[in-house]
Design an enzyme around this catalytic site. Structure first.
Site, PDB file in Angstrom:
ATOM      1  CG  ASP A  15      17.287  -0.107  40.515  1.00 27.72           C
ATOM      2  OD1 ASP A  15      17.306  -1.473  40.469  1.00 27.72           O
ATOM      3  OD2 ASP A  15      17.387   0.520  41.421  1.00 27.72           O
ATOM      4  CG  HIS A  55      11.651  -3.864  35.512  1.00 28.96           C
ATOM      5  ND1 HIS A  55      10.872  -3.033  34.668  1.00 28.96           N
ATOM      6  CD2 HIS A  55      12.439  -3.067  36.143  1.00 28.96           C
ATOM      7  CE1 HIS A  55      11.034  -1.745  35.111  1.00 28.96           C
ATOM      8  NE2 HIS A  55      12.143  -1.881  35.921  1.00 28.96           N
ATOM      9  CG  ASP A 114       9.330 -13.417  29.699  1.00 30.40           C
ATOM     10  OD1 ASP A 114       9.951 -12.646  30.298  1.00 30.40           O
ATOM     11  OD2 ASP A 114       9.668 -14.011  28.754  1.00 30.40           O
ATOM     12  CD  GLU A 167      13.795  -4.311  39.255  1.00 29.46           C
ATOM     13  OE1 GLU A 167      12.858  -4.231  39.541  1.00 29.46           O
ATOM     14  OE2 GLU A 167      14.848  -3.773  39.439  1.00 29.46           O
TER      15      GLU A 167
END
Ligand code: 9MR
Ligand code: 9MR
Length: 593
Positions: A190, A515, A557, A566
């Site tokens: 993120d 991620h 994955d 992530e």
């Protein structure tokens, strides 16, 4: 049947056979039934491969990479039932083979392993890559092609106009006040920046430098600062340090928990979205982690005062102010649900909500004391030092404080030494527990001796266990500890039940779909390199589809899988330490000549 029709059927059959054959070949290439460190091995270190499919016999062969010569023949160990999944393994131990080169393991009935090397400096590539991973997370500067290669991109968020969120309002900085808090690393997949998680990350990286300064003085990661006369590890750390310093409220010394969007961005490149950024509520954990990091930075950077005039002093002043704020606010948790009931906009990004502060205050006191020798931190150290030894995590940083006491004990007052000795003995006991019982683990790694090892970010636990063992080696010079540490590096790089090497860009079967927003959005097949995936986590909090669901195999994955796939700065850091510590020690421990 007409001749032509007959011919088409034969043709069709023929192409079906070819297709089936291709499938068979693909199936062989895909997961493989031989799991090993995909980078390879030091000449004189242990060398294990783990066979996870049924072999037809007892023999295994070490072949030259061109498959022409058999250079070693061995027998597989007897079958072992893994405690963490239904996997049954047999061990191929070829430790006694020491010749440098490129090889393949072949097991009749199973197939061939990926090619791997035996050589000195075998983990240099991984060690450099995971440190370089931080460069790719830099927030406010363009990643230039000279350093980022095909992953070059414009700057992400500038964060020069960040709003004080209502939860963080004060008389001097009311809601909506604009502050500038640029730079730093994106936390993970993120695009937000969290002080608590930066805390353990920075502490771990700075400790790597303090424990192996000569090694890191020479380690080059090809970053924009590589040409200055400061080690790249410290240049990288300083990029995030300057951001952290800007997160302290200059009026009272408290530190905001995070610089964040209200909601997670979509899977887009960084800086594309222009959603407002907020500095959110001050907190005790954030402020004490900040105090620890800045105190440690101040100690480490004293040596580099001519390159960074005043930085060590600014860090020291910031650390003291943060400590003082925490004396007045000793228990201010970050509870996102609670602030969302009171303030708008609601903040829905990562919480890192910690409500136990004993470990943070202990760590901060240790760093401040090691840097200043000021008696006022002593009582907190005396009180906290007896807490049990635990693997560090973002929510528990106690061991970071202990490491610093161990490392600096020679310069500390004698009255503390009995307490430090006692803690060191308990620490060695803890390391003994980690290093024992590996025989019962079907993968012969320290990681996975307990099912509890598998949780969100499990690969960081594997790496942090490794750091414990490296330190136990440093204190005792008993080789069993470093051998045990190496098993966890083997684990991360492929000797595990998933068969993946969990570091992007490293090994033959690395994580390909983390991620990680940039990796998803950039249109480049290979993900951004040098990033460690979270790893097996039976919690499946992301609700994604998983092929396997047992503790050591719950890994997908897939970019959907933020609970197992992530990447995060606090996971890379212990691997930076572990891979590079082993590289630094390889000659001393006799792995390489
Ligand atoms: O992308 C987010 C990731 O960085 C976080 O670790 C994770 C847990 O907080 O949340 C991810 O965001 C997801 C959100 O929580 C729910 N909607 C889907 C989001 C991303 O796919
Ligand atoms: O690493 C964190 C993990 O321990 C928590 O269980 C999880 C859910 O709160 O959050 C993880 O941290 C994520 C953070 O909240 C947002 N950025 C991505 C982090 C890694 O997934």
């Amino acid at each position: 049947m007409k001749r032509s029709k007959y011919r088409t059927i034969v043709k069709k059959l023929f192409s079906l056979v070819i297709t089936l054959n291709l499938f068979a070949v693909n199936a062989q290439v895909k997961p493989g039934g031989i799991q090993l460190n995909q980078e390879g091995f030091y000449p004189n270190a242990g060398k294990l491969a783990v066979v996870t499919k049924k072999a037809t016999g007892d023999a295994f062969y070490l072949l030259s990479a061109n498959l022409k010569d058999t250079v070693y023949t061995g027998s597989l160990g007897s079958p072992l039932q893994s405690k963490n999944s239904s996997t049954i393994t047999r061990i191929a131990d070829f430790s006694s083979f020491k010749k440098a080169g490129k090889y393949v393991i072949a097991v009749p009935g199973v197939g061939n392993s990926f090619p791997f090397k035996i050589n000195k400096n075998i983990h240099n590539a991984a060690g450099v890559a995971v440190l370089k991973g931080y460069y790719f997370q830099r927030v406010s500067m363009p990643l230039e092609q000279a350093y980022a290669g095909k992953w070059s991109r414009p700057a992400g968020h500038n964060d020069t106009a960040v709003l004080i969120h209502a939860s963080a309002a004060s008389a001097e900085r009311p809601t909506g006040t604009v502050i500038s808090t640029p730079g730093g690393w994106y936390d993970a997949g993120d695009y937000n920046k969290y002080i608590v998680n930066s805390g353990i990350t920075m502490g771990t990286l700075l400790s790597a430098y303090e424990d192996f300064p000569q090694y890191f003085d020479r380690l080059n990661t090809n970053i924009p600062e590589s040409k200055n006369d400061v080690p790249d590890l410290l240049d990288e750390v300083i990029y995030n340090l300057r951001w952290m310093l800007s997160m302290q409220d200059p009026y009272d010394g408290g530190v905001y928990n995070k610089c964040t969007n209200a909601d997670f961005d979509g899977m887009v490149m960084p800086g594309i979205t222009k959603a407002p950024r907020y500095a959110v509520q001050k907190g005790t954990a954030a402020t004490l982690d900040f105090a620890a990091v800045t105190a440690q930075s101040s100690r480490v950077l004293q040596k580099f005062n001519s390159q960074f005039p005043g930085l060590a002093d600014s860090c020291f002043a910031a650390a003291t102010k943060a400590w003082e704020w925490a004396q007045v606010n000793p228990a201010m948790p970050y509870n996102q649900n609670m602030i969302n009931q009171k303030y708008l906009p609601k903040i829905n990004t990562g919480g890192y909500g910690d409500n136990k502060f004993d470990d943070e205050i202990f760590w901060a006191a240790c760093e401040l004391f090691a840097t200043t020798k000021d008696q006022r931190y002593l009582a907190t150290i005396q009180k906290g030092i007896t807490a049990p030894v635990r693997i560090p995590s973002w929510a528990n940083v106690h061991l970071l404080g202990l490491y610093t006491l161990f490392r600096t004990s020679q310069s500390l007052p004698t009255e503390l030494l009995p307490l430090i000795d006692d803690a060191r003995n308990r620490f060695i006991k803890f390391a003994d527990e980690l290093a024992s019982g590996m025989e019962d683990n079907a993968f012969k790694t320290v990681m996975g001796k307990s099912k509890n090892d598998f949780n969100w970010g499990s690969n960081s636990s594997a790496s942090n266990q490794g750091i414990v063992l490296v330190n136990a080696y440093q204190f005792t010079k008993n080789k069993k500890y470093i051998d045990a540490a190496l098993t966890n590096l083997d684990y991360i790089l492929g000797r595990n039940a998933t068969g993946y090497c969990f570091v992007t860009g490293i090994g033959s079967r690395p994580t390909m779909h983390p991620h990680h927003r940039q990796s998803v959005a950039d249109g480049i097949e290979q993900p951004v390199p040098g990033l460690l995936a979270g790893g097996p986590n039976p919690g499946k909090q992301d609700g994604c589809k998983y092929e396997f669901s047992e503790p050591e195999t719950t890994y997908a994955d897939e970019d959907c899988s933020y609970a197992s796939n992530e990447i995060a700065i606090n996971w890379n850091a212990p691997l930076v330490y572990l891979a590079n510590a082993i590289e630094a020690l390889q000659y001393l421990v006799g792995y390489s000549k």
